[in-house]
Design a protein around this motif. Structure first.
Motif, PDB file in Angstrom:
ATOM      1  N   LEU A  36       0.838  -1.206   0.000  1.00  0.00           N
ATOM      2  CA  LEU A  36       0.000   0.000   0.000  1.00  0.00           C
ATOM      3  C   LEU A  36       0.873   1.256   0.000  1.00  0.00           C
ATOM      4  CD1 LEU A  36      -2.924  -0.844   2.460  1.00  0.00           C
ATOM      5  CD2 LEU A  36      -2.981  -0.747  -0.039  1.00  0.00           C
ATOM      6  N   PHE A  37       1.974   1.204   0.727  1.00  0.00           N
ATOM      7  CA  PHE A  37       2.908   2.331   0.747  1.00  0.00           C
ATOM      8  C   PHE A  37       3.514   2.531  -0.640  1.00  0.00           C
ATOM      9  CE2 PHE A  37       7.319   3.887   1.530  1.00  0.00           C
ATOM     10  CZ  PHE A  37       6.984   5.156   1.976  1.00  0.00           C
ATOM     11  N   ALA A  38       3.980   1.449  -1.246  1.00  0.00           N
ATOM     12  CA  ALA A  38       4.577   1.541  -2.576  1.00  0.00           C
ATOM     13  C   ALA A  38       3.564   2.036  -3.605  1.00  0.00           C
ATOM     14  CB  ALA A  38       5.145   0.184  -2.998  1.00  0.00           C
ATOM     15  N   ALA A  39       2.342   1.526  -3.532  1.00  0.00           N
ATOM     16  CA  ALA A  39       1.302   1.935  -4.478  1.00  0.00           C
ATOM     17  C   ALA A  39       0.944   3.406  -4.302  1.00  0.00           C
ATOM     18  CB  ALA A  39       0.062   1.065  -4.294  1.00  0.00           C
ATOM     19  N   ALA A  40       0.858   3.858  -3.059  1.00  0.00           N
ATOM     20  CA  ALA A  40       0.521   5.264  -2.803  1.00  0.00           C
ATOM     21  C   ALA A  40       1.604   6.187  -3.347  1.00  0.00           C
ATOM     22  CB  ALA A  40       0.315   5.493  -1.309  1.00  0.00           C
ATOM     23  N   LEU A  41       2.857   5.826  -3.132  1.00  0.00           N
ATOM     24  CA  LEU A  41       3.951   6.648  -3.656  1.00  0.00           C
ATOM     25  C   LEU A  41       3.947   6.672  -5.176  1.00  0.00           C
ATOM     26  CD1 LEU A  41       7.029   5.777  -1.419  1.00  0.00           C
ATOM     27  CD2 LEU A  41       5.908   7.998  -1.628  1.00  0.00           C
ATOM     28  N   TYR A  42       3.746   5.512  -5.781  1.00  0.00           N
ATOM     29  CA  TYR A  42       3.761   5.427  -7.239  1.00  0.00           C
ATOM     30  C   TYR A  42       2.619   6.236  -7.850  1.00  0.00           C
ATOM     31  CZ  TYR A  42       3.642   3.708 -11.962  1.00  0.00           C
ATOM     32  OH  TYR A  42       3.626   3.655 -13.333  1.00  0.00           O
ATOM     33  N   LEU A  43       1.426   6.068  -7.319  1.00  0.00           N
ATOM     34  CA  LEU A  43       0.275   6.787  -7.854  1.00  0.00           C
ATOM     35  C   LEU A  43       0.409   8.291  -7.605  1.00  0.00           C
ATOM     36  CD1 LEU A  43      -2.322   6.433  -9.393  1.00  0.00           C
ATOM     37  CD2 LEU A  43      -3.467   5.874  -7.261  1.00  0.00           C
ATOM     38  N   LEU A  61       9.462   8.630  -6.939  1.00  0.00           N
ATOM     39  CA  LEU A  61       9.849   7.473  -7.745  1.00  0.00           C
ATOM     40  C   LEU A  61      11.135   6.839  -7.220  1.00  0.00           C
ATOM     41  CD1 LEU A  61       8.972   8.807 -11.301  1.00  0.00           C
ATOM     42  CD2 LEU A  61       7.772   7.037 -10.000  1.00  0.00           C
ATOM     43  N   GLN A  62      12.064   7.658  -6.735  1.00  0.00           N
ATOM     44  CA  GLN A  62      13.290   7.114  -6.150  1.00  0.00           C
ATOM     45  C   GLN A  62      12.975   6.309  -4.890  1.00  0.00           C
ATOM     46  OE1 GLN A  62      15.654  10.680  -5.758  1.00  0.00           O
ATOM     47  NE2 GLN A  62      16.738  10.284  -7.673  1.00  0.00           N
ATOM     48  N   LYS A  63      12.013   6.767  -4.113  1.00  0.00           N
ATOM     49  CA  LYS A  63      11.601   6.021  -2.915  1.00  0.00           C
ATOM     50  C   LYS A  63      11.014   4.663  -3.308  1.00  0.00           C
ATOM     51  CE  LYS A  63      10.568  10.157  -0.190  1.00  0.00           C
ATOM     52  NZ  LYS A  63       9.484  10.950   0.422  1.00  0.00           N
ATOM     53  N   VAL A  64      10.204   4.665  -4.351  1.00  0.00           N
ATOM     54  CA  VAL A  64       9.605   3.404  -4.809  1.00  0.00           C
ATOM     55  C   VAL A  64      10.698   2.465  -5.311  1.00  0.00           C
ATOM     56  CG1 VAL A  64       8.006   2.319  -6.428  1.00  0.00           C
ATOM     57  CG2 VAL A  64       7.403   4.502  -5.372  1.00  0.00           C
ATOM     58  N   GLU A  65      11.651   2.994  -6.060  1.00  0.00           N
ATOM     59  CA  GLU A  65      12.752   2.169  -6.547  1.00  0.00           C
ATOM     60  C   GLU A  65      13.523   1.549  -5.379  1.00  0.00           C
ATOM     61  OE1 GLU A  65      14.222   3.748 -10.832  1.00  0.00           O
ATOM     62  OE2 GLU A  65      14.761   5.007  -9.128  1.00  0.00           O
ATOM     63  N   LEU A  70      11.666  -5.650  -2.127  1.00  0.00           N
ATOM     64  CA  LEU A  70      10.404  -6.168  -1.598  1.00  0.00           C
ATOM     65  C   LEU A  70       9.287  -6.186  -2.633  1.00  0.00           C
ATOM     66  CD1 LEU A  70      10.416  -4.325   1.847  1.00  0.00           C
ATOM     67  CD2 LEU A  70      10.935  -6.726   1.412  1.00  0.00           C
ATOM     68  N   TYR A  71       9.272  -5.148  -3.469  1.00  0.00           N
ATOM     69  CA  TYR A  71       8.179  -4.987  -4.450  1.00  0.00           C
ATOM     70  C   TYR A  71       8.763  -4.686  -5.822  1.00  0.00           C
ATOM     71  CZ  TYR A  71       5.891  -4.535   0.010  1.00  0.00           C
ATOM     72  OH  TYR A  71       5.480  -4.766   1.290  1.00  0.00           O
TER      73      TYR A  71
END
Length: 91
Positions: A36-43, A61-65, A70-71
């Motif tokens: 959910l954290f990754a999806a929220a950042l990406y969206l 995007l750098q945070k998601v990378e 994990l994801y």
């Protein structure tokens, strides 16, 4: 956070990027974990790009990378989106 992300997704499908961004920000304020954290950042990053706020989007995007171990699917999406944003700067 999951309900807020669903609302954000619906706003994105309608091109309502300010509302999408707001829902993502509220979801992140709730401190979601995991995907959910990754999806929220990406969206959120996608909404920022659509609102021509690319520098802010690149930070997310750098945070998601960084969550790639994990994801990996989110990291791949983030990398592709980041590459597109950086190409726009060159043009």
């Amino acid at each position: 956070p999951a309900q807020l992300l669903e609302q954000a997704r619906q706003h994105s499908e309608r091109g309502e990027w300010k509302d999408c961004l707001k829902c993502c920000q509220m979801a992140l304020f709730c401190e979601p974990t995991g995907d959910l954290f990754a999806a929220a950042l990406y969206l959120k990053a996608l909404a920022l790009i659509e609102l021509n706020r690319n520098d802010e989007a690149l930070i997310d995007l750098q945070k998601v990378e960084g969550l790639g171990a994990l994801y990996p699917q989110f990291a791949d999406y983030a990398n592709n989106l980041k590459t597109a944003v950086l190409r726009q700067r060159v043009v």
